[in-house]
Design a protein around this motif. Structure first.
Motif, short mmCIF file in Angstrom:
data_model
loop_
_atom_site.label_atom_id
_atom_site.label_comp_id
_atom_site.label_asym_id
_atom_site.label_seq_id
_atom_site.Cartn_x
_atom_site.Cartn_y
_atom_site.Cartn_z
N TYR A 212 0.86 -1.17 0.00
CA TYR A 212 0.00 0.00 0.00
C TYR A 212 0.91 1.23 0.00
CZ TYR A 212 -4.14 -2.77 1.22
OH TYR A 212 -5.20 -3.66 1.21
N ALA A 218 -2.48 12.06 1.02
CA ALA A 218 -3.43 11.02 1.40
C ALA A 218 -3.43 10.78 2.91
CB ALA A 218 -3.12 9.73 0.66
N ILE A 222 -2.97 3.57 -0.03
CA ILE A 222 -3.86 3.03 -1.06
C ILE A 222 -3.19 1.87 -1.78
CG2 ILE A 222 -5.15 3.59 -3.16
CD1 ILE A 222 -6.12 5.13 -0.74
N ASP A 226 -7.02 -1.48 -5.62
CA ASP A 226 -8.28 -0.94 -5.13
C ASP A 226 -9.00 -0.23 -6.27
OD1 ASP A 226 -10.35 0.54 -3.97
OD2 ASP A 226 -9.18 1.05 -2.19
N GLN A 228 -11.97 1.07 -6.66
CA GLN A 228 -12.68 2.29 -6.34
C GLN A 228 -11.71 3.46 -6.18
OE1 GLN A 228 -15.95 2.60 -6.45
NE2 GLN A 228 -15.79 4.80 -6.05
N ALA A 229 -10.57 3.21 -5.54
CA ALA A 229 -9.56 4.27 -5.37
C ALA A 229 -9.02 4.71 -6.72
CB ALA A 229 -8.42 3.78 -4.48
N GLU A 232 -11.47 6.92 -8.44
CA GLU A 232 -11.49 8.24 -7.81
C GLU A 232 -10.15 8.95 -7.92
OE1 GLU A 232 -12.73 7.36 -3.84
OE2 GLU A 232 -14.77 6.79 -4.44
N ARG A 234 -7.21 8.30 -6.59
CA ARG A 234 -6.58 8.53 -5.30
C ARG A 234 -5.25 7.81 -5.14
NH1 ARG A 234 -9.13 6.44 -1.19
NH2 ARG A 234 -10.81 5.32 -2.24
N TYR A 235 -4.90 6.96 -6.10
CA TYR A 235 -3.63 6.24 -6.01
C TYR A 235 -2.55 7.05 -6.71
CZ TYR A 235 -0.16 2.50 -6.33
OH TYR A 235 1.00 1.75 -6.23
#
Length: 279
Positions: A212, A218, A222, A226, A228-229, A232, A234-235
């Motif tokens: 991760y 953040a 992450i 993932d 969903q991440a 969005e 976010r990674y």
């Protein structure tokens, strides 16, 4: 065994059709090569009069192959750099650019590695060679062994640019995801990077630990797995995957591109561990 799969696919499809107008050559990114082979296999089932020959070697090689007239599609995990863009203009080669999927770069360690997360600052120090021991991360004073790619790899360039570093001179230069995976599976002190989509094949996820990653913005670390991440954004290490196509090859490859963008093609992309880009 992916190299043998490429050879068999090349022979099968090359023999199936000798018409140059329906013979498509795809070269480039090793991040995309498993996905490209899978798409080509399914495409052949619905369009058996086409042949699609797939080979990897890195984004830089694929782009160079377009410049040399040796490919119809260059798969690339990075955009063109300024020098490449200039060379295409000098040669008066007009390109079409397709963004056909999104990928996340996964940082992997041995499956028994005693930590689950890493932050981008530590990652930059490790991959640049500024940190040579795992002591600050795991408490174990073991030397860090880096498994990476050659400089013509789009993933190599992508990671360097995201971290704002140059890779350590001690980093091992491996020929693709499979070699990096094999190195990490055997090395308790190793760290490497592969396309997250590559981990979707077989039991690869069970053979290594996927770290991760936490960046400065953040609140939580992450995983590149993932979904969903990734949706969005976010990674920290996700990026679009490109296909560059000379305008002179467009009529030839359009049927294949249409298949990639069809409902069936999109399902294959997702099932292969990649992500669909927003329209």
């Amino acid at each position: 065994m992916i190299e043998m799969r490429h050879i068999l696919l090349f022979i099968l499809l090359l023999c199936a059709c000798s018409n140059d107008d329906r013979s498509i050559k795809v070269k480039g990114s090793d991040t995309e090569v498993n996905l490209a082979v899978t798409l080509a296999e399914h495409f052949y089932q619905v369009s058996p009069d086409f042949s699609v020959a797939i080979s990897g070697g890195g984004s830089g090689l694929g782009i160079a192959s377009l410049l040399n007239g040796q490919a119809d599609i260059a798969n690339s995990s990075r955009p063109l750099n300024a020098e490449e863009d200039s060379l295409f203009k000098v040669k008066d080669i007009e390109l079409r650019t397709i963004i056909f999927a999104e990928d996340a770069t996964a940082f992997i360690v041995h499956k028994d590695f005693p930590a689950d997360t890493i932050d981008v600052v530590s990652l930059a120090k490790i991959l640049s060679g500024a940190s040579r021991s795992w002591k600050l991360i795991t408490g174990q004073d073991l030397p860090i062994n880096i498994y990476g790619r050659q400089s013509n790899s789009g993933t190599h360039s992508f990671v360097q640019e995201k971290l704002g570093i140059h890779f350590s001179r001690e980093a091992k230069e491996m020929n693709g995801n499979a070699q990096i995976m094999e190195g990490i599976k055997m090395d308790r002190s190793g760290i490497g990077y592969v396309g997250a989509g590559y981990l979707a094949h077989g039991d690869e996820q069970q053979n290594v630990k996927v770290l991760y990653v936490r960046d400065s913005a953040a609140k939580v670390a992450i995983s590149p797995l993932d979904e969903q991440a990734i949706k969005e954004k976010r990674y920290a290490f996700q990026r679009p995957l490109y296909q560059f196509i000379p305008s002179t090859s467009w009529d030839k490859v359009k049927t294949f591109i249409d298949f990639e963008q069809s409902e069936e093609g999109q399902k294959i992309i997702k099932a292969s561990g990649y992500y669909i880009t927003a329209p």
